[in-house]
Design an enzyme around this catalytic site. Sequence first.
Site, PDB file in Angstrom:
ATOM      1  N   ARG A 170       0.830  -1.216   0.000  1.00 44.68           N
ATOM      2  CA  ARG A 170       0.000   0.000   0.000  1.00 44.68           C
ATOM      3  C   ARG A 170       0.860   1.260   0.000  1.00 44.68           C
ATOM      4  O   ARG A 170       0.405   2.311  -0.399  1.00 44.68           O
ATOM      5  CB  ARG A 170      -0.882   0.040   1.263  1.00 44.68           C
ATOM      6  CG  ARG A 170      -1.989  -0.959   1.313  1.00 44.68           C
ATOM      7  CD  ARG A 170      -2.599  -1.005   2.704  1.00 44.68           C
ATOM      8  NE  ARG A 170      -3.161   0.249   3.161  1.00 44.68           N
ATOM      9  CZ  ARG A 170      -4.390   0.679   2.885  1.00 44.68           C
ATOM     10  NH1 ARG A 170      -5.166  -0.033   2.108  1.00 44.68           N
ATOM     11  NH2 ARG A 170      -4.829   1.813   3.364  1.00 44.68           N
ATOM     12  N   ARG A 174       9.464   6.010  -3.465  1.00 42.98           N
ATOM     13  CA  ARG A 174       9.746   6.914  -4.582  1.00 42.98           C
ATOM     14  C   ARG A 174      11.163   7.457  -4.504  1.00 42.98           C
ATOM     15  O   ARG A 174      11.615   7.838  -3.434  1.00 42.98           O
ATOM     16  CB  ARG A 174       8.810   8.134  -4.530  1.00 42.98           C
ATOM     17  CG  ARG A 174       7.360   7.797  -4.650  1.00 42.98           C
ATOM     18  CD  ARG A 174       6.587   9.050  -5.038  1.00 42.98           C
ATOM     19  NE  ARG A 174       5.170   8.788  -4.887  1.00 42.98           N
ATOM     20  CZ  ARG A 174       4.458   9.183  -3.846  1.00 42.98           C
ATOM     21  NH1 ARG A 174       5.029   9.895  -2.887  1.00 42.98           N
ATOM     22  NH2 ARG A 174       3.183   8.899  -3.781  1.00 42.98           N
ATOM     23  N   ARG A 247      -8.503  -6.676  13.572  1.00 37.74           N
ATOM     24  CA  ARG A 247      -7.796  -5.781  14.482  1.00 37.74           C
ATOM     25  C   ARG A 247      -8.768  -4.681  14.841  1.00 37.74           C
ATOM     26  O   ARG A 247      -9.554  -4.212  14.011  1.00 37.74           O
ATOM     27  CB  ARG A 247      -6.555  -5.178  13.818  1.00 37.74           C
ATOM     28  CG  ARG A 247      -5.487  -6.178  13.552  1.00 37.74           C
ATOM     29  CD  ARG A 247      -4.916  -6.808  14.790  1.00 37.74           C
ATOM     30  NE  ARG A 247      -4.111  -5.879  15.576  1.00 37.74           N
ATOM     31  CZ  ARG A 247      -3.668  -6.147  16.794  1.00 37.74           C
ATOM     32  NH1 ARG A 247      -3.978  -7.293  17.388  1.00 37.74           N
ATOM     33  NH2 ARG A 247      -2.927  -5.264  17.430  1.00 37.74           N
ATOM     34  N   ARG A 278      -0.136   5.952  16.244  1.00 33.09           N
ATOM     35  CA  ARG A 278      -0.003   7.291  15.669  1.00 33.09           C
ATOM     36  C   ARG A 278      -0.841   8.291  16.444  1.00 33.09           C
ATOM     37  O   ARG A 278      -1.718   7.904  17.216  1.00 33.09           O
ATOM     38  CB  ARG A 278      -0.386   7.309  14.184  1.00 33.09           C
ATOM     39  CG  ARG A 278      -1.758   6.758  13.858  1.00 33.09           C
ATOM     40  CD  ARG A 278      -1.942   6.622  12.327  1.00 33.09           C
ATOM     41  NE  ARG A 278      -3.126   5.817  12.033  1.00 33.09           N
ATOM     42  CZ  ARG A 278      -3.402   5.283  10.856  1.00 33.09           C
ATOM     43  NH1 ARG A 278      -2.604   5.460   9.828  1.00 33.09           N
ATOM     44  NH2 ARG A 278      -4.501   4.565  10.676  1.00 33.09           N
ATOM     45  N   GLU A 304      -3.863   6.667  18.790  1.00 34.11           N
ATOM     46  CA  GLU A 304      -4.490   5.470  18.236  1.00 34.11           C
ATOM     47  C   GLU A 304      -3.775   4.221  18.758  1.00 34.11           C
ATOM     48  O   GLU A 304      -2.585   4.048  18.517  1.00 34.11           O
ATOM     49  CB  GLU A 304      -4.339   5.568  16.711  1.00 34.11           C
ATOM     50  CG  GLU A 304      -5.362   4.807  15.943  1.00 34.11           C
ATOM     51  CD  GLU A 304      -5.306   5.168  14.462  1.00 34.11           C
ATOM     52  OE1 GLU A 304      -5.312   6.372  14.104  1.00 34.11           O
ATOM     53  OE2 GLU A 304      -5.234   4.233  13.659  1.00 34.11           O
ATOM     54  N   TYR A 352      -9.793  -5.529   3.153  1.00 30.42           N
ATOM     55  CA  TYR A 352      -9.116  -4.287   3.546  1.00 30.42           C
ATOM     56  C   TYR A 352      -9.353  -3.259   2.430  1.00 30.42           C
ATOM     57  O   TYR A 352      -8.470  -2.917   1.667  1.00 30.42           O
ATOM     58  CB  TYR A 352      -7.625  -4.581   3.723  1.00 30.42           C
ATOM     59  CG  TYR A 352      -6.780  -3.493   4.369  1.00 30.42           C
ATOM     60  CD1 TYR A 352      -7.305  -2.280   4.776  1.00 30.42           C
ATOM     61  CD2 TYR A 352      -5.420  -3.710   4.571  1.00 30.42           C
ATOM     62  CE1 TYR A 352      -6.504  -1.316   5.366  1.00 30.42           C
ATOM     63  CE2 TYR A 352      -4.608  -2.757   5.164  1.00 30.42           C
ATOM     64  CZ  TYR A 352      -5.163  -1.558   5.553  1.00 30.42           C
ATOM     65  OH  TYR A 352      -4.350  -0.604   6.129  1.00 30.42           O
ATOM     66  N   ASP A 354     -10.247   0.320   0.647  1.00 31.58           N
ATOM     67  CA  ASP A 354     -10.203   1.774   0.768  1.00 31.58           C
ATOM     68  C   ASP A 354     -11.588   2.317   0.432  1.00 31.58           C
ATOM     69  O   ASP A 354     -12.400   1.636  -0.194  1.00 31.58           O
ATOM     70  CB  ASP A 354      -9.170   2.353  -0.207  1.00 31.58           C
ATOM     71  CG  ASP A 354      -7.748   2.140   0.293  1.00 31.58           C
ATOM     72  OD1 ASP A 354      -7.562   2.072   1.521  1.00 31.58           O
ATOM     73  OD2 ASP A 354      -6.842   2.040  -0.557  1.00 31.58           O
TER      74      ASP A 354
HETATM   75  N1  UDP Z   1       3.380   1.166   7.717  1.00 30.78           N
HETATM   76  C1  UDP Z   1       4.603   1.192   8.357  1.00 30.78           C
HETATM   77  N2  UDP Z   1       5.052   2.365   8.896  1.00 30.78           N
HETATM   78  C2  UDP Z   1       4.337   3.493   8.832  1.00 30.78           C
HETATM   79  C3  UDP Z   1       3.089   3.473   8.172  1.00 30.78           C
HETATM   80  C4  UDP Z   1       2.635   2.282   7.633  1.00 30.78           C
HETATM   81  O1  UDP Z   1       5.273   0.179   8.449  1.00 30.78           O
HETATM   82  O2  UDP Z   1       4.785   4.514   9.362  1.00 30.78           O
HETATM   83  C5  UDP Z   1       2.923  -0.125   7.154  1.00 30.78           C
HETATM   84  C6  UDP Z   1       2.183  -0.965   8.160  1.00 30.78           C
HETATM   85  O3  UDP Z   1       2.504  -2.311   7.895  1.00 30.78           O
HETATM   86  C7  UDP Z   1       0.731  -0.704   7.831  1.00 30.78           C
HETATM   87  C8  UDP Z   1       0.783  -0.547   6.324  1.00 30.78           C
HETATM   88  O4  UDP Z   1       2.021   0.083   6.094  1.00 30.78           O
HETATM   89  O5  UDP Z   1      -0.084  -1.764   8.224  1.00 30.78           O
HETATM   90  C9  UDP Z   1      -0.354   0.244   5.745  1.00 30.78           C
HETATM   91  O6  UDP Z   1      -0.414   1.496   6.367  1.00 30.78           O
HETATM   92  P1  UDP Z   1      -1.551   2.541   6.082  1.00 30.78           P
HETATM   93  O7  UDP Z   1      -1.155   3.792   6.752  1.00 30.78           O
HETATM   94  O8  UDP Z   1      -1.837   2.548   4.639  1.00 30.78           O
HETATM   95  O9  UDP Z   1      -2.774   1.876   6.848  1.00 30.78           O
HETATM   96  P2  UDP Z   1      -4.159   2.521   7.272  1.00 30.78           P
HETATM   97  O10 UDP Z   1      -4.074   3.987   7.035  1.00 30.78           O
HETATM   98  O11 UDP Z   1      -5.196   1.801   6.469  1.00 30.78           O
HETATM   99  O12 UDP Z   1      -4.231   2.196   8.724  1.00 30.78           O
END
Ligand code: UDP
Length: 370
Positions: A170, A174, A247, A278, A304, A352, A354
């Site tokens: 996901r 870059r 989860r 976060r 969170e 999962y 979006d």
């Molecule tokens: N992820 C990570 N570090 C970060 C942010 C995301 O390792 O700082 C990884 C982590 O495995 C997570 C996945 O990327 O489950 C997807 O993150 P995303 O932020 O897309 O998830 P969402 O916003 O759906 O919670």
Amino acid sequence: MYDYLVIGAGLYGSVFAQQAKAAGKSVLVIDKRDHIAGNVYTEKVEGIDVHKYGAHIFHTNNQAVWDYVNRFVTFNRFTNSPVANYKGELYSLPFNMYTFNKMWGVVTPDEAAGKIAQQKAAAGITEPKNLEEQAISLVGTDIYEKLIKGYTQKQWGRPCTELPSFIIKRLPVRLTFDNNYFNALYQGIPVGGYTRLVEKLLEGIEVRLCVDYLEHKAELDALAEKIVYTGPIDAYFGYSLGALEYRSVRFETELLDIPNFQGNAAVNYTDAETPYTRIIEHKWFTFGKDEQGNNLPKTVISREYSSEWHPGDEPYYPVNDEKNSALYAKYKALAEQEENVIFGGRLGEYKYYDMDAVIAAALAAAKEIR
Ligand code: UDP
């Protein structure tokens, strides 16, 4: 009698209901919560749209979906650029030249690519089999250790070696100085919050709140010809084959009497020790301003905490590992035998999803309305 009974006033249910009504059908929407909008629900606190069930940033490459949502609300130009905080060291996300420069001091894309290739080779990974190997082969060991490992294990409650690699795909990688988290053509937050979007979708449609479908299934089923069910698929079948794992997330939300707590909508705490994953500072989704353009004097933050789901908790993320995917396939086979019931959304399809994909799926399902 209604043509459709829609269970769940989240995005899938609301989009389907809107389409059914537009096709001239009678629709009843019910939800067990005391509000509409499911997990995209936003609530105004001191002029700030608080994302009550976690931050939602709309992003899509799907022109039809983008045109569709813009019929109901306007979107602001918010671009998601989270910051990672690893033990006080700050890094730019997603993984881009700013991240590589801070991590290794590299300056050119070539140097960054070289560093990643070197770390990948040292780890000896040719074909990544799990999230850890996938992550190291994408960004190398240092970034995996500081920005991925702890965060992912906190979020999913499982080691990265036991998680499917698609989760990390996901995140873009870059070799440019572009810290837009998403690769999407369109991105933003609905002006007035997601609650307004869902209110508009449900305009003119009967909605009954605080109604638990599974508790009153027989009498509710008798009200409509067809059912659209967006709750957990395993709950629908009384967990007869066992419970699917999810989860869950717990939020500690605080209103602070200061204008600026962290200077960004999202700061990820990527070490393993900080108990939360976060902190969201909601006002930055609207640039610190209310709808009239006034600066908001206070701020609301949400820490969170990710947790294992137990019956009775709110499910958030399906755990799409092998075990759960196999169990879901069995439930799906049962669902296919349910005549006149459409299963949709993150919980109904154990996916999962979006937001844009949920909307696309609901629009596609609604094509069958006749
Ligand atoms: N992820 C990570 N570090 C970060 C942010 C995301 O390792 O700082 C990884 C982590 O495995 C997570 C996945 O990327 O489950 C997807 O993150 P995303 O932020 O897309 O998830 P969402 O916003 O759906 O919670």
